[in-house]
Design a protein around this motif. Structure first.
Motif, short mmCIF file in Angstrom:
data_model
loop_
_atom_site.label_atom_id
_atom_site.label_comp_id
_atom_site.label_asym_id
_atom_site.label_seq_id
_atom_site.Cartn_x
_atom_site.Cartn_y
_atom_site.Cartn_z
N UNK A 104 -0.40 0.13 63.87
CA UNK A 104 -0.94 0.30 62.52
C UNK A 104 -1.84 -0.87 62.15
N UNK A 105 -1.44 -2.07 62.53
CA UNK A 105 -2.25 -3.26 62.24
C UNK A 105 -3.59 -3.16 62.96
N UNK A 106 -3.57 -2.70 64.21
CA UNK A 106 -4.81 -2.55 64.97
C UNK A 106 -5.72 -1.51 64.31
N UNK B 289 -7.63 7.14 62.76
CA UNK B 289 -7.27 5.79 63.21
C UNK B 289 -5.91 5.37 62.68
N UNK B 290 -5.60 5.80 61.44
CA UNK B 290 -4.31 5.46 60.84
C UNK B 290 -3.20 6.39 61.28
N UNK C 185 -11.23 -2.11 58.88
CA UNK C 185 -11.73 -3.25 58.12
C UNK C 185 -13.03 -3.79 58.72
N UNK C 186 -13.09 -3.85 60.04
CA UNK C 186 -14.27 -4.41 60.71
C UNK C 186 -15.42 -3.41 60.83
N UNK C 187 -15.23 -2.19 60.38
CA UNK C 187 -16.26 -1.16 60.52
C UNK C 187 -17.41 -1.33 59.53
#
Length: 119
Positions: A63-65, A85-86, A71-73
């Protein structure tokens, strides 16, 4: 019932216990470190907590990944890609969450989702 014999006995026993505890010497935490058995017990408790926390971190790693990828998108992730992704449902979980936390809103008269500018 307020000041019956039973109530007075309970009050008296509570006061006696309070005074007994107040007269006891304060517990010295350094004394426990001088006893090998107590030290071993403390070490086992701490190591159990560390193992439990490490297993929690391992379980939460996917989940963190996923959150890091989103976030980095830099805003290039669609709602569908974010839900994938989630690992959650887009319509049942992600969209209601976005609406509840005021990241999106529905334009009146339409069903279209709009982004809130400050987010």
């Amino acid at each position: 019932m307020r000041n019956s014999e039973i109530v007075r006995k309970i009050k008296k026993s509570l006061v006696k216990e309070f005074y007994r505890l107040a007269k006891q010497p304060a517990h010295d935490p350094m004394a426990a470190l001088s006893e090998p058995a107590a030290l071993r017990r403390l070490w086992l408790i701490c190591s159990d907590k560390v193992i439990a926390l490490e297993s929690t971190v391992t379980a939460q790693a996917p989940k963190v990944a996923a959150f890091d990828r989103i976030k980095l998108a830099d805003g290039l992730t669609s709602i569908l890609d974010a839900a994938k992704a989630l690992g959650v449902s887009e319509r049942k979980i992600l969209i209601p969450w976005l609406l509840q936390h005021r990241w999106r809103y529905r334009r009146p008269g339409t069903n279209k989702l709009m982004a809130i500018r400050t987010k």
